[in-house]
Enzyme design. Structure first.
Site: not given
Length: 742
Positions: A110, A262
């Site tokens: 993400d 991430h």
């Protein structure tokens, strides 16, 4: 302070409207030609504003929303969704979830792309031949399109993570649509694709869906989007340590999982270190890696199509038509903003340093100049008592010429007055002759412009020292006597006087009064000590006649003949000084239109004069001195700094609206405080009353912005070409009534 007390000027004659003169028609045509350049200057400022707003939007400064919803009810969300798998689709309008098969990992990342961390993640995935599914923030995609292109070409899958990373449950339907569409455009411009995958910011497992976010997923599902959640969270954003990241990302009992990492949004070195260890661990456990589309393909019923048609990037679609071109335009616009805003920020620093440096120089040198010139023992040499010639060029000055000549008639220094009427059509010459004042001669000529009128006056002058003034200016009785005293020093070739705004009772006049005292006269003190004064004001200046003839007289090569002749005198080795006690009261423009016209001529003419004398930069001797000292200072303080000074106001306003209002306001007030200190000191040196400084904050907000636009207009004209003749401003004769009082 001594104030002129001359009788009122002759009132304008009444009668039929006369036909415009050749000069007025030429000025009208020139003004019409300048309108496109004014528009272009405004468009440049608008473009700058748009670039800054775009950059602010990309960085979530404009339109940013930091709200994150927690603890909301999920009563409207179907139970089979809350308890279902991490992949949510709406085939036929019915919510359906898909789970990841056992011994299968969907690596999802993400918040990227990030120029530091994402390429490292891609290298790891390529090394281990593992695909990833990246949920990308549109603003980051638009800023780093090359990374996304590499990501897709490597075989990874991408999804939408909104454009500005906002919690969509707080947003309107139009904002939700905009967040999705703008990210799709960014993907189209960066990699030539769009995607059907979506992950909402701040989402996790499906049991976190609530009554506020559910309508968003339903709406996107109707539009064909697949919403992707997670089964397992590495919590790498907490930076718990490499071993913890690997442990928390490992599913239990051989279950399949959509795992969250991430690749952006903070310092991700632990993620980069943990990822290879995690991949090796899961492969050792017999896991395989796939993408969201890979999971969806495995769930297709038999006979749905060959596997190669449902590959790992099945969510991607080729961008075509308007979507592709709009996406490329977005990427190009962001690239411009990415280069422009840092450059503007650097320019802001330079401007800030230059502005503060100028204030410091002005204060220090002005104080030194004042103390030096007002010492009891200071003197230029033996008193200059011989008669001088005062030249008054006049074009349609019927409202002012009487006050001007009567003020000269009271001079305490012997003078002759040469009025050069430059083809006036309002009876200016007749008024001058009808006064019957001693020592006044009127020379009539066809309309040829101010430089020609001044040169004609020099030819008719009978004395070695020539004083030049404007036809709308009033001298005090001692003005000429003070003005000519520096000529006792044989090195002095010209003297600049102290021009004052006479009609300062209006708001526009008061603003110009502040500017004259602080900007012009404080500057002249500084330039005088540095021996590089760039301009002798047209309202009040004195010259040795032979010095004028040495440099060829007043030139019409530029719109600023006063700056042109001053620089020419410097280059000829003549010293130019400032005499603060020689005061002249001039009528400043009374309307914004006239002010714009005057200042445009001044600023553009200054640029012309600097360009004309550019060779002084490489000259030796006196000419080289001005080039080495005066030219850089004038360019920096009168062209470059004012051109970029709007950055201070633009960035201040931007910061007030979108970043930190309090901090930006305090910074602006600090700069205003410095300016007030400088202005107050300038007023003290000139013996002015401080009450006008109460208008300075408003001057900074309104008047200064107009001056910026004028200078930008001048720069545009300088770049595109253009020429104006001597412009005539509408006069009222107000200064002649003693309007300079106070």
């Amino acid at each position: 302070m001594t104030t002129p007390t001359t009788p009122p000027a002759t009132p304008p004659a009444r009668g039929r409207r006369r036909a415009p003169s050749r000069m007025e028609r030429a000025a009208g045509r020139a003004a019409a030609l300048q309108r496109p350049r004014v528009l272009l200057a405004l468009l440049l400022l608008l473009a700058l504003t748009c670039v800054m707003l775009l950059d602010g939007y990309l960085r979530a400064e404009v339109g940013g929303d930091q709200r994150v919803r927690t603890g909301a009810s999920a009563s409207d969300v179907p139970d089979d969704v809350l308890d279902g798998g991490p992949i949510l689709t709406f085939p036929g309008g019915r919510a359906t979830t898909v789970s990841v098969p056992d011994k299968t990992i969907v690596l999802t990342f993400d918040d990227g792309p990030d120029p530091t961390w994402t390429p490292q993640v891609l290298d790891i995935l390529e090394k281990y031949d593992v695909p990833g599914t990246f949920f990308l923030v549109g603003s980051m995609v638009s800023r780093h399109p090359g990374i996304v292109r590499d990501m897709v070409e490597q075989g990874n899958e991408v999804g939408v993570h909104t454009f500005t990373h906002v919690d969509l449950s707080y947003q309107s339907q139009s904002r939700v649509t905009r967040e999705i569409e703008q990210t799709q455009l960014a993907l189209a411009g960066a990699a030539g694709i769009t995607t059907t995958l979506f992950r909402a910011p701040y989402s996790s497992e499906t049991d976190a869906i609530d009554d506020y976010s559910w309508p968003v997923y339903e709406s996107l599902g109707e539009d064909g989007y697949t919403s992707v959640f997670i089964d397992t969270d590495s919590d790498d954003w907490k930076r718990p340590g490499v071993s913890k990241i690997v442990e928390w990302a490992t599913p239990e009992d051989g279950e399949g999982a959509s795992v969250l990492f991430h690749d952006a949004g903070g310092e991700r070195s632990q993620t980069i270190e943990a990822l290879p260890k995690y991949i090796e661990k899961m492969k050792a456990k017999g896991y395989t890696f796939t993408t969201v589309s890979g999971v969806m393909a495995d769930q297709q019923p038999a006979g749905a199509g060959p596997a190669d048609e449902q590959g790992l990037q099945a969510a991607h679609h080729e961008a075509t038509g308007a979507t592709l071109y709009e996406g490329k335009a977005l990427i190009a616009a962001v690239a411009v903003a990415e280069w422009t805003v840092p450059a503007l920020s650097a320019g802001l620093v330079v401007v800030g340093v230059a502005v503060m440096g100028r204030f410091a120089m002005m204060l220090i040198l002005a104080r030194r100049h004042h103390r030096q010139r007002n010492r009891r023992r200071f003197g230029w040499g033996p008193p200059v008592t011989g008669p001088v010639s005062v030249i008054v060029p006049a074009y349609n000055e019927k409202e002012c010429i009487e006050a001007t000549l009567r003020s000269l008639a009271r001079s305490t220094h012997p003078i002759e007055i040469v009025v050069v009427d430059d083809g006036s059509t309002d009876g200016t010459a007749d008024i001058a002759e009808s006064l019957g004042l001693p020592g006044v001669r009127v020379v009539r000529q066809a309309n040829a412009g101010k430089p020609a009128a001044l040169n004609n006056g020099v030819r008719h002058a009978r004395h070695d020292i020539v004083v030049m003034m404007d036809g709308d200016t009033v001298f005090e009785p001692d003005t000429v006597r003070h003005l000519v005293q520096p000529f006792a020093d044989p090195s002095v070739g010209a003297v600049a006087g102290n021009a004052k705004v006479g009609n300062r009772r209006t708001l526009i006049g008061a603003w110009q009064h502040i500017e004259y005292v602080m900007g012009f006269n404080l500057d002249r003190r500084m330039y005088d000590l540095l021996r590089c004064m760039p301009t002798i004001p047209g309202a009040i200046g004195a010259f040795r006649r032979e010095a004028l003839l040495q440099v060829g007289g007043m030139s019409d090569d530029t719109l600023a003949e006063d700056t042109d002749i001053t620089i020419a005198l410097h280059r000829a080795g003549r010293r130019v000084v400032y005499e603060e006690h020689a005061r002249a009261w001039t009528e400043a423009p009374g309307s914004l239109g006239q002010l714009w016209s005057q200042r445009y001529r001044w600023s553009y003419g200054t640029m012309q004069a600097l360009w004309k004398h550019r060779r002084s930069l490489t000259d030796k001797g006196p000419s080289g001195r001005f080039g080495r000292v005066g030219m850089p200072l004038v360019v920096l303080f009168q062209v470059v700094t004012p051109v970029f000074a709007p950055l201070i106001d633009v960035f201040t306003l931007y910061s007030m609206l979108f970043v930190d209002f309090r901090a930006a306001l305090l910074a602006w007030l600090a700069v205003l405080g410095v300016q007030l200190v400088c202005a107050a000191y300038a007023f003290r040196l000139d013996g002015e009353k401080y009450r006008y400084l109460l208008m300075m904050p408003l001057q900074q907000l309104a008047y200064r912005q107009m001056m910026y636009l004028v200078l930008i207009h001048s720069c545009v004209t300088a770049l595109t070409g253009g020429r104006l003749r001597w412009q005539k401003l509408k006069r009222t004769g107000e200064v002649g009534t003693g309007a300079g009082a106070g």
